[in-house]
Design a protein around this motif. Sequence first.
Motif, PDB file in Angstrom:
ATOM      1  N   ASN A 278      -0.844  -7.911 -16.731  1.00 58.89           N
ATOM      2  CA  ASN A 278      -2.072  -7.124 -16.680  1.00 58.89           C
ATOM      3  C   ASN A 278      -2.836  -7.272 -15.368  1.00 58.89           C
ATOM      4  O   ASN A 278      -3.993  -6.868 -15.273  1.00 58.89           O
ATOM      5  CB  ASN A 278      -2.989  -7.526 -17.845  1.00 58.89           C
ATOM      6  N   MET A 279      -2.191  -7.800 -14.369  1.00 58.10           N
ATOM      7  CA  MET A 279      -2.852  -8.064 -13.096  1.00 58.10           C
ATOM      8  C   MET A 279      -2.388  -7.074 -12.040  1.00 58.10           C
ATOM      9  O   MET A 279      -1.256  -6.599 -12.059  1.00 58.10           O
ATOM     10  CB  MET A 279      -2.517  -9.499 -12.669  1.00 58.10           C
ATOM     11  N   ASP A 280      -3.266  -6.715 -11.121  1.00 56.85           N
ATOM     12  CA  ASP A 280      -2.867  -5.945  -9.941  1.00 56.85           C
ATOM     13  C   ASP A 280      -3.281  -6.713  -8.699  1.00 56.85           C
ATOM     14  O   ASP A 280      -4.207  -7.525  -8.730  1.00 56.85           O
ATOM     15  CB  ASP A 280      -3.479  -4.544  -9.948  1.00 56.85           C
ATOM     16  N   ILE A 281      -2.589  -6.430  -7.601  1.00 56.41           N
ATOM     17  CA  ILE A 281      -2.756  -7.261  -6.418  1.00 56.41           C
ATOM     18  C   ILE A 281      -4.145  -7.114  -5.790  1.00 56.41           C
ATOM     19  O   ILE A 281      -4.687  -8.060  -5.226  1.00 56.41           O
ATOM     20  CB  ILE A 281      -1.646  -6.955  -5.379  1.00 56.41           C
ATOM     21  N   GLN A 286      -9.305  -9.844  -4.559  1.00 57.15           N
ATOM     22  CA  GLN A 286     -10.761  -9.824  -4.660  1.00 57.15           C
ATOM     23  C   GLN A 286     -11.295 -11.092  -5.326  1.00 57.15           C
ATOM     24  O   GLN A 286     -12.328 -11.645  -4.928  1.00 57.15           O
ATOM     25  CB  GLN A 286     -11.224  -8.589  -5.432  1.00 57.15           C
ATOM     26  N   THR A 287     -10.587 -11.561  -6.337  1.00 59.37           N
ATOM     27  CA  THR A 287     -11.030 -12.760  -7.048  1.00 59.37           C
ATOM     28  C   THR A 287     -10.579 -14.041  -6.351  1.00 59.37           C
ATOM     29  O   THR A 287     -11.100 -15.118  -6.653  1.00 59.37           O
ATOM     30  CB  THR A 287     -10.501 -12.756  -8.493  1.00 59.37           C
ATOM     31  N   LEU A 293      -3.567 -19.010  -7.520  1.00 58.75           N
ATOM     32  CA  LEU A 293      -2.367 -19.837  -7.406  1.00 58.75           C
ATOM     33  C   LEU A 293      -2.615 -21.263  -7.873  1.00 58.75           C
ATOM     34  O   LEU A 293      -1.750 -21.875  -8.518  1.00 58.75           O
ATOM     35  CB  LEU A 293      -1.854 -19.813  -5.966  1.00 58.75           C
ATOM     36  N   GLU A 294      -3.790 -21.807  -7.551  1.00 59.12           N
ATOM     37  CA  GLU A 294      -4.136 -23.138  -8.055  1.00 59.12           C
ATOM     38  C   GLU A 294      -4.131 -23.168  -9.577  1.00 59.12           C
ATOM     39  O   GLU A 294      -3.621 -24.106 -10.194  1.00 59.12           O
ATOM     40  CB  GLU A 294      -5.512 -23.555  -7.535  1.00 59.12           C
ATOM     41  N   GLN A 295      -4.722 -22.134 -10.181  1.00 59.90           N
ATOM     42  CA  GLN A 295      -4.770 -22.067 -11.640  1.00 59.90           C
ATOM     43  C   GLN A 295      -3.374 -21.880 -12.220  1.00 59.90           C
ATOM     44  O   GLN A 295      -3.027 -22.481 -13.241  1.00 59.90           O
ATOM     45  CB  GLN A 295      -5.680 -20.919 -12.097  1.00 59.90           C
ATOM     46  N   PHE A 296      -2.561 -21.053 -11.554  1.00 54.70           N
ATOM     47  CA  PHE A 296      -1.188 -20.840 -12.027  1.00 54.70           C
ATOM     48  C   PHE A 296      -0.405 -22.146 -12.006  1.00 54.70           C
ATOM     49  O   PHE A 296       0.309 -22.469 -12.970  1.00 54.70           O
ATOM     50  CB  PHE A 296      -0.477 -19.791 -11.173  1.00 54.70           C
TER      51      PHE A 296
END
Length: 313
Positions: A278-281, A286-287, A293-296
């Motif tokens: 559900n994500m777009d680049i 923007q976020t 990447l840290e959260q991933f």
Amino acid sequence: MLARTADNLYWLSRYVERAESLARILDVALRLATLPSAYAGTSNEWESAIDIAVCRDAFFRHYDVANQANVTQFIIAGPDNPSSIRACIEVARQNARAVRTAITTEMWEILNDAWNEMQRLRFQSFTSKDLTKFLAFVREVSLRFDGAAYRTMLRTDHYWFQRLGMLLERADNTARLLDVKYHVVLPETEPVGGGLDYFQWSALLRAVSALNSFHLIYRGGIKPWLVADFLILKPEQPRSLISSYETLNRVLDLLAERYGRQGPSQRLARQTYSQLQNMDIDTLFQTGLHEFLEQFIADNNRLGLAINDQYLQ
């Protein structure tokens, strides 16, 4: 299956994948170190290599400067580096020997031959040409091992635990490689989109064997947001985060079916995969790419812990 057997298969594949990833990290650092002379002295590729390999603190306990000789020695065979390429191959072989009857003859022979070959090498006397050949050798070992597993193992829980380890490690390494390139490698004096930035993104794509496939999908030049889109959200790219999690979900569902119940690992993997779908680049940039990447990486680590608690204890 005994939890010990599942654990050996899982870590066997994680360490083989980790050895390959470390070889790719050194390969990209070596490519960046041989940039045109106009960029000499502007890039910190060897420090970036130890950041991606997550061994900065251990490295600087033994070395004062991050240069080619020190970094390659430490990552390839540093005696005080438990995650060196040599250590990864050694531990992978130990795990393979512990489950010798659960893997095929081809898989065992590939790892055993690789370990025997590494015993004969003298890493301290490596030239740049020797280093290039060695890194190609490590990548070939991993590719051959993965191919042997895919082509020769029965599709039972032995195979699924082997795939779990490889996929989780691959997702982690792709995220770290992308994060460190985006935030560490480019010097502050160099412009984003400039010549050095272009060479670095090209080297990153080469590091994951994706430069040609990138150009097949994106007809324009190499842009940071396109590389991020390719390595995060493109399911056609086998090393992308979404591709790894698509297969992770399928493997965990097969294990749930085999053992008769869902658990925390299935829920966590499904949650991350849904987020990626559900994500777009544009929204991601923007976020904050670094924050994502840290959260991933943290979520991927939590999934590893959940798999350990659910299946490997």
